[in-house]
Scaffold this active site. Structure first.
Site, PDB file in Angstrom:
ATOM      1  N   LYS A  17      -6.622  -4.875  -3.161  1.00 12.90           N
ATOM      2  CA  LYS A  17      -7.989  -5.584  -1.810  1.00 12.90           C
ATOM      3  C   LYS A  17      -8.725  -4.144  -1.195  1.00 12.90           C
ATOM      4  O   LYS A  17      -8.148  -3.340  -1.680  1.00 12.90           O
ATOM      5  CB  LYS A  17      -6.977  -5.761  -0.823  1.00 12.90           C
ATOM      6  CG  LYS A  17      -5.766  -5.132  -0.263  1.00 12.90           C
ATOM      7  CD  LYS A  17      -4.802  -5.263   0.791  1.00 12.90           C
ATOM      8  CE  LYS A  17      -4.220  -4.219   1.470  1.00 12.90           C
ATOM      9  NZ  LYS A  17      -4.750  -2.918   2.271  1.00 12.90           N
ATOM     10  N   HIS A  52     -10.474   7.400   1.512  1.00 10.23           N
ATOM     11  CA  HIS A  52      -9.429   6.983   1.203  1.00 10.23           C
ATOM     12  C   HIS A  52      -9.574   6.218   0.357  1.00 10.23           C
ATOM     13  O   HIS A  52     -10.420   5.150   0.137  1.00 10.23           O
ATOM     14  CB  HIS A  52      -8.431   6.609   2.717  1.00 10.23           C
ATOM     15  CG  HIS A  52      -8.380   5.650   3.126  1.00 10.23           C
ATOM     16  ND1 HIS A  52      -9.432   5.193   3.801  1.00 10.23           N
ATOM     17  CD2 HIS A  52      -7.804   4.363   2.698  1.00 10.23           C
ATOM     18  CE1 HIS A  52      -9.312   3.994   4.445  1.00 10.23           C
ATOM     19  NE2 HIS A  52      -8.673   3.184   3.590  1.00 10.23           N
ATOM     20  N   CYS A  76      -1.892  -2.395   7.654  1.00  2.21           N
ATOM     21  CA  CYS A  76      -2.105  -3.171   6.461  1.00  2.21           C
ATOM     22  C   CYS A  76      -0.666  -4.068   6.727  1.00  2.21           C
ATOM     23  O   CYS A  76      -0.315  -5.328   6.138  1.00  2.21           O
ATOM     24  CB  CYS A  76      -2.406  -3.015   5.247  1.00  2.21           C
ATOM     25  SG  CYS A  76      -3.840  -1.928   5.889  1.00  2.21           S
ATOM     26  N   HIS A 100     -10.289   0.603  -2.195  1.00  2.39           N
ATOM     27  CA  HIS A 100     -12.004   0.856  -2.208  1.00  2.39           C
ATOM     28  C   HIS A 100     -13.013   1.578  -3.315  1.00  2.39           C
ATOM     29  O   HIS A 100     -13.024   3.088  -3.521  1.00  2.39           O
ATOM     30  CB  HIS A 100     -12.299   2.624  -0.608  1.00  2.39           C
ATOM     31  CG  HIS A 100     -11.303   1.373   0.300  1.00  2.39           C
ATOM     32  ND1 HIS A 100     -11.414  -0.206   0.931  1.00  2.39           N
ATOM     33  CD2 HIS A 100      -9.985   2.190   0.921  1.00  2.39           C
ATOM     34  CE1 HIS A 100     -10.433   0.005   1.527  1.00  2.39           C
ATOM     35  NE2 HIS A 100      -9.808   0.957   1.862  1.00  2.39           N
ATOM     36  N   ASP A 103       0.921  -0.852  -0.140  1.00  2.00           N
ATOM     37  CA  ASP A 103      -0.243   0.157   0.350  1.00  2.00           C
ATOM     38  C   ASP A 103       0.844   0.648   0.075  1.00  2.00           C
ATOM     39  O   ASP A 103       0.655   2.448   0.792  1.00  2.00           O
ATOM     40  CB  ASP A 103      -1.200  -0.386   1.145  1.00  2.00           C
ATOM     41  CG  ASP A 103      -2.026  -0.860   1.148  1.00  2.00           C
ATOM     42  OD1 ASP A 103      -2.236  -1.922   0.342  1.00  2.00           O
ATOM     43  OD2 ASP A 103      -2.753  -1.583   2.161  1.00  2.00           O
ATOM     44  N   ASP A 115      -4.677  -0.716  -1.277  1.00  2.00           N
ATOM     45  CA  ASP A 115      -5.509  -0.413  -0.619  1.00  2.00           C
ATOM     46  C   ASP A 115      -6.959   0.308  -2.183  1.00  2.00           C
ATOM     47  O   ASP A 115      -6.781   1.053  -2.630  1.00  2.00           O
ATOM     48  CB  ASP A 115      -6.122   0.426   0.104  1.00  2.00           C
ATOM     49  CG  ASP A 115      -6.675   0.190   1.335  1.00  2.00           C
ATOM     50  OD1 ASP A 115      -6.872  -1.073   1.523  1.00  2.00           O
ATOM     51  OD2 ASP A 115      -6.768   1.109   2.508  1.00  2.00           O
TER      52      ASP A 115
HETATM   53  C1  VGL Z   1      -4.958   1.439   5.195  1.00  2.00           C
HETATM   54  C2  VGL Z   1      -6.159   2.677   7.272  1.00  2.00           C
HETATM   55  C3  VGL Z   1      -7.331   1.935   6.209  1.00  2.00           C
HETATM   56  C4  VGL Z   1      -3.497   0.259   5.553  1.00  2.00           C
HETATM   57  C5  VGL Z   1      -5.494   1.091   4.447  1.00  2.00           C
HETATM   58  O1  VGL Z   1      -2.807   0.138   4.139  1.00  2.00           O
HETATM   59  O2  VGL Z   1      -2.134   0.288   6.060  1.00  2.00           O
HETATM   60  N1  VGL Z   1      -4.934   1.940   6.909  1.00  2.00           N
HETATM   61  N2  VGL Z   1      -6.818   1.641   4.849  1.00  2.00           N
HETATM   62 ZN    ZN Z   2      -8.676   1.959   3.294  1.00  2.00          ZN
END
Ligand code: VGL
Ligand code: ZN
Length: 190
Positions: A105, A80, A144, A63, A19, A61
């Site tokens: 993901k 985010h 993550c 979403h 990420d 990430d």
């Molecule tokens: C993450 C917060 C929300 C990460 C992903 O990639 O660590 N943190 N979504």
């Molecule tokens: Zn996230």
């Protein structure tokens, strides 16, 4: 480059970059302090992996606009990494050699997926490719990266955390996550 990770790799290794996206770096929607500082460190590992033929996986990430992890949906995080936005893009300075495998993901409408292994088939892909040990870095260390390291251990993989190549959401979370990863059998590099 002051440090060359090439001689760290052995057969059966893979590199997992978690990420490293704009929203998790300063200026992004869910900025992690010094999140951008992982980029040069991980680039050195990525370049070394590419030179040695070590498979590289980069998770993101990704979403939908209405995601259960968003505060407006009752979740813990600000909006985010919305699909196809600039915030969800990989950092443009992150090296992505040809052959880098992207692991997407966080696309489910009903639950979050912090781990790059959560319902992605990644463990199966690594096993198919003969991977025995994964080197892990990226963002965020206490979210993550932590979830991915724990799942990698559950999948029976050896894990090395690239300590310089990860940053936590909070310092306390960082310290706690390190201990949790070590308790799960992950080794800390650096
Ligand atoms: C993450 C917060 C929300 C990460 C992903 O990639 O660590 N943190 N979504
Ligand atoms: Zn996230």
């Amino acid at each position: 480059m002051s440090f060359d990770p090439s001689d760290k790799f052995r057969d059966g290794d893979a590199l997992l970059v978690v990420d490293v996206q704009n929203d998790f770096c300063p200026g992004g929607a869910l900025p992690i302090a010094d999140g951008d500082r992982v980029v040069p460190v991980l680039n050195a590992w990525i370049d070394a992996a590419a030179a040695r033929g070590v498979p590289i996986y980069a998770s993101r990430d990704w979403h939908p606009l209405t995601h259960p992890s968003f505060a407006e949906m009752g979740g813990p995080w600000p909006v985010h990494c919305v699909q196809d936005t600039e915030g969800a893009a990989f950092r443009s300075d992150l090296h992505m050699p040809a052959g880098t495998v992207v692991v997407t993901k966080g696309t489910r409408f009903d639950q979050d997926q912090n781990s790059a292994f959560d319902q992605t088939g990644l463990a199966e892909a690594l096993k198919r490719d003969g991977v025995k040990r994964v080197w892990v870095g990226g963002l965020a260390q206490d979210v993550c990266v932590l979830a991915s390291v724990l799942d990698a251990r559950k999948a029976g993989l050896d894990v090395r955390l690239i300590a310089e190549g990860t940053k936590p959401v909070t310092p306390e979370g960082g310290a706690e996550s390190l201990a949790t990863m070590q308790d799960a059998g992950a080794e800390i590099e650096g």
